[in-house]
Enzyme design. Structure first.
Site, PDB file in Angstrom:
ATOM      1  N   SER A  86     -36.501 -89.753   4.426  1.00  0.00           N
ATOM      2  CA  SER A  86     -35.365 -90.217   5.219  1.00  0.00           C
ATOM      3  C   SER A  86     -35.731 -90.096   6.694  1.00  0.00           C
ATOM      4  O   SER A  86     -36.648 -89.330   7.047  1.00  0.00           O
ATOM      5  CB  SER A  86     -34.158 -89.308   4.936  1.00  0.00           C
ATOM      6  OG  SER A  86     -33.110 -89.539   5.866  1.00  0.00           O
ATOM      7  N   TYR A 113     -29.999 -81.097   3.459  1.00  0.00           N
ATOM      8  CA  TYR A 113     -30.637 -82.416   3.348  1.00  0.00           C
ATOM      9  C   TYR A 113     -31.816 -82.524   4.316  1.00  0.00           C
ATOM     10  O   TYR A 113     -32.914 -82.961   3.945  1.00  0.00           O
ATOM     11  CB  TYR A 113     -29.581 -83.489   3.639  1.00  0.00           C
ATOM     12  CG  TYR A 113     -30.008 -84.909   3.361  1.00  0.00           C
ATOM     13  CD1 TYR A 113     -29.882 -85.463   2.088  1.00  0.00           C
ATOM     14  CD2 TYR A 113     -30.517 -85.719   4.375  1.00  0.00           C
ATOM     15  CE1 TYR A 113     -30.252 -86.779   1.837  1.00  0.00           C
ATOM     16  CE2 TYR A 113     -30.883 -87.027   4.135  1.00  0.00           C
ATOM     17  CZ  TYR A 113     -30.752 -87.565   2.865  1.00  0.00           C
ATOM     18  OH  TYR A 113     -31.115 -88.868   2.626  1.00  0.00           O
TER      19      TYR A 113
HETATM   20  P1  NAD Z   1     -27.442 -93.358  -4.589  1.00  0.00           P
HETATM   21  O1  NAD Z   1     -26.391 -92.310  -4.624  1.00  0.00           O
HETATM   22  O2  NAD Z   1     -27.055 -94.801  -4.581  1.00  0.00           O
HETATM   23  O3  NAD Z   1     -28.470 -93.140  -5.795  1.00  0.00           O
HETATM   24  C1  NAD Z   1     -28.944 -91.881  -6.141  1.00  0.00           C
HETATM   25  C2  NAD Z   1     -29.597 -91.961  -7.489  1.00  0.00           C
HETATM   26  O4  NAD Z   1     -30.092 -90.653  -7.840  1.00  0.00           O
HETATM   27  C3  NAD Z   1     -28.643 -92.369  -8.616  1.00  0.00           C
HETATM   28  O5  NAD Z   1     -29.329 -93.190  -9.539  1.00  0.00           O
HETATM   29  C4  NAD Z   1     -28.294 -91.031  -9.271  1.00  0.00           C
HETATM   30  O6  NAD Z   1     -27.897 -91.152 -10.620  1.00  0.00           O
HETATM   31  C5  NAD Z   1     -29.635 -90.320  -9.142  1.00  0.00           C
HETATM   32  N1  NAD Z   1     -29.546 -88.864  -9.268  1.00  0.00           N
HETATM   33  C6  NAD Z   1     -28.815 -87.986  -8.541  1.00  0.00           C
HETATM   34  N2  NAD Z   1     -29.003 -86.723  -9.001  1.00  0.00           N
HETATM   35  C7  NAD Z   1     -29.893 -86.815 -10.044  1.00  0.00           C
HETATM   36  C8  NAD Z   1     -30.467 -85.873 -10.938  1.00  0.00           C
HETATM   37  N3  NAD Z   1     -30.199 -84.562 -10.863  1.00  0.00           N
HETATM   38  N4  NAD Z   1     -31.310 -86.333 -11.893  1.00  0.00           N
HETATM   39  C9  NAD Z   1     -31.603 -87.665 -11.995  1.00  0.00           C
HETATM   40  N5  NAD Z   1     -31.075 -88.590 -11.177  1.00  0.00           N
HETATM   41  C10 NAD Z   1     -30.229 -88.175 -10.219  1.00  0.00           C
HETATM   42  O7  NAD Z   1     -28.334 -92.986  -3.310  1.00  0.00           O
HETATM   43  P2  NAD Z   1     -29.345 -93.839  -2.405  1.00  0.00           P
HETATM   44  O8  NAD Z   1     -28.717 -94.017  -1.088  1.00  0.00           O
HETATM   45  O9  NAD Z   1     -29.881 -95.006  -3.133  1.00  0.00           O
HETATM   46  O10 NAD Z   1     -30.489 -92.733  -2.190  1.00  0.00           O
HETATM   47  C11 NAD Z   1     -31.747 -92.795  -2.800  1.00  0.00           C
HETATM   48  C12 NAD Z   1     -32.718 -91.951  -1.991  1.00  0.00           C
HETATM   49  O11 NAD Z   1     -32.848 -92.491  -0.672  1.00  0.00           O
HETATM   50  C13 NAD Z   1     -32.264 -90.494  -1.794  1.00  0.00           C
HETATM   51  O12 NAD Z   1     -33.382 -89.626  -1.878  1.00  0.00           O
HETATM   52  C14 NAD Z   1     -31.704 -90.492  -0.382  1.00  0.00           C
HETATM   53  O13 NAD Z   1     -31.779 -89.218   0.212  1.00  0.00           O
HETATM   54  C15 NAD Z   1     -32.646 -91.472   0.284  1.00  0.00           C
HETATM   55  N6  NAD Z   1     -32.121 -92.074   1.512  1.00  0.00           N
HETATM   56  C16 NAD Z   1     -30.963 -92.791   1.502  1.00  0.00           C
HETATM   57  C17 NAD Z   1     -30.511 -93.347   2.695  1.00  0.00           C
HETATM   58  C18 NAD Z   1     -29.268 -94.171   2.768  1.00  0.00           C
HETATM   59  O14 NAD Z   1     -28.845 -94.492   3.889  1.00  0.00           O
HETATM   60  N7  NAD Z   1     -28.644 -94.543   1.665  1.00  0.00           N
HETATM   61  C19 NAD Z   1     -31.234 -93.157   3.876  1.00  0.00           C
HETATM   62  C20 NAD Z   1     -32.400 -92.420   3.832  1.00  0.00           C
HETATM   63  C21 NAD Z   1     -32.845 -91.884   2.647  1.00  0.00           C
END
Ligand code: NAD
Length: 260
Positions: free
Chosen positions: A142, A155
Site C-alpha cells: 500500500s 495497517y
Molecule cells: P477487499 O475488502 O475488497 O478484499 C479483501 C479480500 O481479502 C476479500 O476477498 C476477503 O474475503 C479477503 N480476506 C480478508 N481476510 C481474509 C482471511 N483471513 N483469509 C482469506 N481471505 C481474507 O479489499 P481490497 O481493497 O481489494 O484490498 C486488497 C489488498 O489491497 C489489501 O491487502 C489492502 O490492504 C490492499 N490495498 C487496498 C487499497 C484500497 O484503496 N482499496 C489501497 C492500498 C492497498
C-alpha cells in the site's frame, strides 16, 4: 510466456484480488481463488474464469490467519495445477483508531492477515518454486507501506513490514529466476475503502459522494481512484519474462500520493 502458468491470489473473492485474478486468467494463467464470501457467488466466479478464459480455476477457502490452512492451499494448488508459479499475497483488512485506543485484538488480526500471512505463504511456496527455478511473488502492500496516516497504526506497521519482507525474499532468491516485489496502491474504490468513506461521511456529516472527494483531496493528487485492473496489468508485467530483473522493488501506483 505467462500462458499456462499457475497462480494463487489470496483475497480474490473481492476488490483488487478479484481484478488481478481475472487479468491473470485473461492471459491464460490457471487460478486458485481464495477469500471469504457467499458460496454460490464464489462458485460462479470460479466457473466464469474457466469458461471465459479457458483456464483451470479452483477455490481455496483457507483463512490466511491460520498457517496450516495456507500450507493446505499451496499444496492444493500444486496438486491441481502440477506446480505453483505465481503467488499474489493480496488479502488484507483495515481498522482505524488512535493508537492508545486501538483494540489489541484488532492489532493482532491485522498483523496476522496483512503481514504474517505473507511470510507463511512465501515460506510454503518457495520450495516448489526453487525446484522449478521459476517464481513470481507479488505482495500487495500500500502507499501506507511507504508513508503513514493517523489512526492506522496496525495497517501502516504491517504494510511497512511487507516491504521489508519483500526485500529479504528478493535478496535470498536473486540468483534464481524467482522475483519478489511489492505493489503500493493509493486509494482504490473497493469494499475496504467504501467503509472508510461511509465512516467519514457519518463523522463529518457529508454525503458519500462528498466524502469520496474529500478522501482523494487529502492524499491523492490525481483526484481519481486507482483502477483495480491497472494493478492487474502491473502484475502481468511482473510475471512476464521482461519482469525477470525487477526484484525487491516497492512499486507505487498511487496517483502521486507518495510523491508529495
Ligand atoms: P477487499 O475488502 O475488497 O478484499 C479483501 C479480500 O481479502 C476479500 O476477498 C476477503 O474475503 C479477503 N480476506 C480478508 N481476510 C481474509 C482471511 N483471513 N483469509 C482469506 N481471505 C481474507 O479489499 P481490497 O481493497 O481489494 O484490498 C486488497 C489488498 O489491497 C489489501 O491487502 C489492502 O490492504 C490492499 N490495498 C487496498 C487499497 C484500497 O484503496 N482499496 C489501497 C492500498 C492497498
Amino acid at each position: 510466456m505467462i500462458k499456462g502458468k499457475s497462480a494463487i491470489v489470496t483475497g480474490s473473492t473481492s476488490g483488487i484480488g478479484l481484478a488481478i485474478a481475472q487479468r491473470l486468467a485473461s492471459a491464460g494463467v490457471n487460478i486458485m481463488l481464495n477469500g471469504f464470501g457467499d458460496k454460490g457467488e464464489i462458485d460462479k466466479l470460479t466457473e466464469d474464469l474457466s469458461t471465459e478464459f479457458s483456464v483451470k480455476s479452483h477455490y481455496s477457502g483457507a483463512d490466511i490467519t491460520k498457517p496450516q490452512e495456507i500450507e493446505a492451499m499451496i499444496k492444493q494448488a500444486e496438486s491441481a495445477f502440477g506446480r505453483l508459479d505465481i503467488l499474489v499475497n493480496n488479502a488484507g483488512i483495515q481498522f482505524t483508531a488512535l493508537v492508545e485506543e486501538f483494540p489489541p485484538e484488532k492489532w493482532d488480526a491485522i498483523l496476522a492477515t496483512n503481514l504474517s500471512s505473507v511470510f507463511h505463504g512465501i515460506r510454503y511456496a518457495l520450495p516448489g518454486m526453487k525446484k522449478n527455478n521459476f517464481g513470481r511473488i507479488i505482495n500487495i502492500a500500500s502507499a501506507h507501506g511507504l508513508v503513514a496516516s493517523k489512526q492506522k497504526s496496525a495497517y501502516v506497521a504491517a504494510k511497512h513490514g511487507v516491504l521489508g519482507l519483500t526485500k529479504v525474499v528478493a535478496l535470498e532468491n536473486a540468483e534464481r529466476n524467482i522475483t519478489c516485489n511489492a505493489i503500493c496502491p493509493g486509494w482504490v474504490l473497493t469494499p475496504l475503502v467504501e467503509k472508510q468513506i461511509r465512516d467519514m461521511g457519518v463523522r463529518d456529516k457529508i454525503s458519500f459522494e462528498d466524502a469520496k472527494i474529500k478522501l482523494l483531496l487529502e492524499k491523492q493528487p490525481s483526484l481519481r481512484f486507482i483502477k483495480p485492473e491497472d494493478i492487474g496489468d502491473l502484475v502481468i508485467f511482473l510475471c512476464s519474462e521482461a519482469g525477470e530483473s525487477m526484484t525487491g522493488a516497492a512499486l507505487s501506483m498511487d496517483g502521486g500520493w507518495t510523491a508529495q
